[in-house]
Design a protein around this motif. Sequence first.
Motif, PDB file in Angstrom:
ATOM      1  N   LEU A 174       1.017  -1.004   0.481  1.00 49.48           N
ATOM      2  CA  LEU A 174       0.060   0.018   0.009  1.00 49.48           C
ATOM      3  C   LEU A 174       1.125   0.704   0.405  1.00 49.48           C
ATOM      4  O   LEU A 174       1.576   1.373   1.000  1.00 49.48           O
ATOM      5  CB  LEU A 174      -0.719  -0.250   1.457  1.00 49.48           C
ATOM      6  N   ARG A 175       1.491   2.033  -1.047  1.00 48.17           N
ATOM      7  CA  ARG A 175       1.525   3.353  -0.999  1.00 48.17           C
ATOM      8  C   ARG A 175       0.592   3.934  -0.913  1.00 48.17           C
ATOM      9  O   ARG A 175       0.105   5.351  -1.457  1.00 48.17           O
ATOM     10  CB  ARG A 175       2.420   3.037  -2.460  1.00 48.17           C
ATOM     11  N   ILE A 176       1.256   5.406  -0.135  1.00 52.39           N
ATOM     12  CA  ILE A 176      -0.014   5.868   1.323  1.00 52.39           C
ATOM     13  C   ILE A 176       0.449   7.353   0.429  1.00 52.39           C
ATOM     14  O   ILE A 176       2.080   7.356   0.877  1.00 52.39           O
ATOM     15  CB  ILE A 176      -0.243   5.228   2.154  1.00 52.39           C
ATOM     16  N   GLY A 177      -0.641   7.932   0.087  1.00 54.27           N
ATOM     17  CA  GLY A 177      -0.298   9.754   1.094  1.00 54.27           C
ATOM     18  C   GLY A 177       0.179  10.128   2.092  1.00 54.27           C
ATOM     19  O   GLY A 177      -0.153   9.319   3.103  1.00 54.27           O
ATOM     20  N   GLY A 178       0.515  11.127   2.540  1.00 55.23           N
ATOM     21  CA  GLY A 178       0.615  11.724   3.319  1.00 55.23           C
ATOM     22  C   GLY A 178      -0.685  11.831   4.310  1.00 55.23           C
ATOM     23  O   GLY A 178      -1.916  12.451   4.332  1.00 55.23           O
ATOM     24  N   VAL A 179      -0.649  11.324   5.510  1.00 56.04           N
ATOM     25  CA  VAL A 179      -1.828  10.946   6.410  1.00 56.04           C
ATOM     26  C   VAL A 179      -1.724  12.415   7.123  1.00 56.04           C
ATOM     27  O   VAL A 179      -0.943  12.516   7.683  1.00 56.04           O
ATOM     28  CB  VAL A 179      -1.352   9.756   6.922  1.00 56.04           C
ATOM     29  N   TYR A 180      -3.549  12.594   7.278  1.00 55.71           N
ATOM     30  CA  TYR A 180      -3.220  13.693   8.275  1.00 55.71           C
ATOM     31  C   TYR A 180      -4.479  13.568   8.101  1.00 55.71           C
ATOM     32  O   TYR A 180      -5.768  13.273   8.762  1.00 55.71           O
ATOM     33  CB  TYR A 180      -3.699  15.009   6.794  1.00 55.71           C
ATOM     34  N   THR A 181      -5.038  14.508   9.870  1.00 56.55           N
ATOM     35  CA  THR A 181      -6.319  13.961  10.846  1.00 56.55           C
ATOM     36  C   THR A 181      -6.616  16.182  10.949  1.00 56.55           C
ATOM     37  O   THR A 181      -6.150  16.353  10.523  1.00 56.55           O
ATOM     38  CB  THR A 181      -5.643  14.318  11.951  1.00 56.55           C
ATOM     39  N   GLN A 214       0.778  18.133  -2.937  1.00 54.24           N
ATOM     40  CA  GLN A 214       1.100  16.223  -2.725  1.00 54.24           C
ATOM     41  C   GLN A 214       0.423  15.637  -1.928  1.00 54.24           C
ATOM     42  O   GLN A 214      -1.005  16.151  -1.491  1.00 54.24           O
ATOM     43  CB  GLN A 214       2.242  16.518  -1.974  1.00 54.24           C
ATOM     44  N   SER A 215      -0.235  14.345  -2.800  1.00 56.52           N
ATOM     45  CA  SER A 215      -1.539  13.883  -2.798  1.00 56.52           C
ATOM     46  C   SER A 215      -1.209  13.788  -1.116  1.00 56.52           C
ATOM     47  O   SER A 215      -0.365  13.675  -0.037  1.00 56.52           O
ATOM     48  CB  SER A 215      -1.238  12.593  -3.264  1.00 56.52           C
ATOM     49  N   ALA A 216      -2.689  13.771  -0.264  1.00 61.33           N
ATOM     50  CA  ALA A 216      -2.405  13.618   1.297  1.00 61.33           C
ATOM     51  C   ALA A 216      -3.938  12.306   0.963  1.00 61.33           C
ATOM     52  O   ALA A 216      -4.499  12.174   0.288  1.00 61.33           O
ATOM     53  CB  ALA A 216      -3.188  14.780   1.832  1.00 61.33           C
ATOM     54  N   VAL A 217      -4.335  12.066   2.582  1.00 57.48           N
ATOM     55  CA  VAL A 217      -4.853  11.175   2.734  1.00 57.48           C
ATOM     56  C   VAL A 217      -4.971  11.255   3.792  1.00 57.48           C
ATOM     57  O   VAL A 217      -4.478  11.606   5.344  1.00 57.48           O
ATOM     58  CB  VAL A 217      -4.527   9.998   2.470  1.00 57.48           C
ATOM     59  N   HIS A 218      -6.401  11.573   4.318  1.00 59.97           N
ATOM     60  CA  HIS A 218      -6.868  11.632   6.001  1.00 59.97           C
ATOM     61  C   HIS A 218      -7.271  10.272   6.746  1.00 59.97           C
ATOM     62  O   HIS A 218      -6.741   8.837   6.178  1.00 59.97           O
ATOM     63  CB  HIS A 218      -8.340  12.175   5.913  1.00 59.97           C
ATOM     64  N   LEU A 219      -6.804  10.350   7.683  1.00 65.42           N
ATOM     65  CA  LEU A 219      -6.318   9.461   8.666  1.00 65.42           C
ATOM     66  C   LEU A 219      -7.377   8.330   8.331  1.00 65.42           C
ATOM     67  O   LEU A 219      -7.203   6.848   7.785  1.00 65.42           O
ATOM     68  CB  LEU A 219      -5.935   9.410  10.662  1.00 65.42           C
ATOM     69  N   ASP A 220      -8.780   8.863   8.871  1.00 61.77           N
ATOM     70  CA  ASP A 220     -10.036   7.192   8.107  1.00 61.77           C
ATOM     71  C   ASP A 220     -10.077   6.845   7.190  1.00 61.77           C
ATOM     72  O   ASP A 220     -10.828   6.003   6.881  1.00 61.77           O
ATOM     73  CB  ASP A 220     -11.167   8.353   8.758  1.00 61.77           C
ATOM     74  N   ASP A 305       7.772  18.832  -6.599  1.00 62.54           N
ATOM     75  CA  ASP A 305       7.697  17.666  -6.564  1.00 62.54           C
ATOM     76  C   ASP A 305       5.845  17.502  -7.211  1.00 62.54           C
ATOM     77  O   ASP A 305       5.812  18.491  -5.731  1.00 62.54           O
ATOM     78  CB  ASP A 305       8.265  16.632  -5.835  1.00 62.54           C
ATOM     79  N   HIS A 306       5.444  17.442  -8.021  1.00 64.60           N
ATOM     80  CA  HIS A 306       3.750  16.948  -7.562  1.00 64.60           C
ATOM     81  C   HIS A 306       3.809  15.913  -7.674  1.00 64.60           C
ATOM     82  O   HIS A 306       3.747  14.808  -8.931  1.00 64.60           O
ATOM     83  CB  HIS A 306       3.333  18.017  -9.533  1.00 64.60           C
ATOM     84  N   TYR A 307       2.867  14.979  -6.954  1.00 60.21           N
ATOM     85  CA  TYR A 307       2.316  14.318  -6.983  1.00 60.21           C
ATOM     86  C   TYR A 307       0.683  14.027  -6.860  1.00 60.21           C
ATOM     87  O   TYR A 307      -0.060  14.351  -6.143  1.00 60.21           O
ATOM     88  CB  TYR A 307       3.078  13.625  -5.456  1.00 60.21           C
ATOM     89  N   ALA A 308      -0.077  13.359  -7.761  1.00 60.28           N
ATOM     90  CA  ALA A 308      -1.361  13.265  -8.042  1.00 60.28           C
ATOM     91  C   ALA A 308      -1.223  11.548  -8.353  1.00 60.28           C
ATOM     92  O   ALA A 308      -0.515  11.495  -8.967  1.00 60.28           O
ATOM     93  CB  ALA A 308      -1.544  14.105  -9.051  1.00 60.28           C
ATOM     94  N   LEU A 309      -2.189  11.456  -8.008  1.00 64.15           N
ATOM     95  CA  LEU A 309      -2.238   9.897  -7.611  1.00 64.15           C
ATOM     96  C   LEU A 309      -3.734   8.838  -8.933  1.00 64.15           C
ATOM     97  O   LEU A 309      -4.570   9.971  -8.677  1.00 64.15           O
ATOM     98  CB  LEU A 309      -2.583   9.155  -6.598  1.00 64.15           C
ATOM     99  N   ASP A 310      -3.088   8.338  -9.647  1.00 59.67           N
ATOM    100  CA  ASP A 310      -4.292   7.926 -10.230  1.00 59.67           C
ATOM    101  C   ASP A 310      -4.670   6.153  -9.149  1.00 59.67           C
ATOM    102  O   ASP A 310      -3.968   5.195  -9.553  1.00 59.67           O
ATOM    103  CB  ASP A 310      -3.413   7.736 -11.229  1.00 59.67           C
ATOM    104  N   ILE A 311      -5.727   6.968  -8.583  1.00 57.79           N
ATOM    105  CA  ILE A 311      -6.878   5.342  -7.646  1.00 57.79           C
ATOM    106  C   ILE A 311      -7.232   4.423  -8.535  1.00 57.79           C
ATOM    107  O   ILE A 311      -8.046   3.979  -7.632  1.00 57.79           O
ATOM    108  CB  ILE A 311      -6.865   6.244  -6.661  1.00 57.79           C
TER     109      ILE A 311
END
Length: 351
Positions: A174-181, A214-220, A305-311
Amino acid sequence: MSERRPAVIVTGSSGLLGHPLCQRLANLGYEVYGFDRVGLPEPPKVMEHVRDIECDVSNSASVRSAMQKVRQLSGDKIASVVHMAAYYDFSGSDSELYDEVTVKGTDRLLNELEDFELEQFVFTSTMLVHAPCEVGKHIREDDPLKARWAYPQSKIDTERLIRDGHPNVRSVFLRIGGVYTEFGRQPTLVQQIKRIYEKDFQGHFYPGNTEAGQSAVHLDDAVDAIVRTVQRRDRIESCTPILIGEPDPPSYAELQQLIGSQIHGDAWPTIRIPKRLAKVGAAATDMVQGGSAFIKPFMVDMADDHYALDISRAQSLLEWTPRHHLADEVATMTGLIKSDPQTFYRKNGLG
């Protein structure tokens, strides 16, 4: 007798992701074994069906002892191992701990798992194993791997170890983006909010393309993706990488404006400066602060650096799409730093 619950091991179980993941899996009917070192914070061991087991992946005897306890409590069958324990240092400096903890620690764990009936091994990697893409494009799982610093390189090395050194393991990366809350927690985002909140003069300058993001992802959402991976363990082929994160992140400029308007009620001008000047400034600031400055010279080279993801793979295999979007969550974060800055600073380890 009631049917035995499927066993899941979660390493790094007391961490930002590990703690809520243990809770979620226990609530879904799994018997969860939280592996982590002694000390605070701890896994949610007060929960029924979450067991705290001491394990230091840098020590072979500790890993062996932890696996023996799992065997005593749950037998030889393990539904999934979610491996998150790893070394992380935001200074950018190389360290032997990347190899000792992240790479060799994974090898120690997999060696001890050889005598178990293991259905799945989930390795939490990072989107940063990939080379960045151009603004307007998206990174796919089969795009080139090119680490820009020591942390993602350790993840590339570990993925290779799992794939080549343990080919019989049904693995998922699982190649995960930056996790935030809601309190931030993602380091670069938190520092950006802090600079603007404090009206730091340096917060007006940026050495890179302000249209990059840069792509991020919420903790949930990150926990949900991991849970879905465990639940679909019989449907995901071995050695499958899956990108997890927001497909179209807000740019640095958009975040600057959002944060500035939410905190101060007006625009926050951002001026692009030459990289050479930024490096000199970062080095000088870090020296004055005794090496404790957040911004290091090596970061300047990555400002574009630009990180947009094809999900699409996550959508197909996991039926996963993020429910939270960073641009929408900024109001909550800025509201928290304005209403209770002491708590915001404490939760983010800010001085």
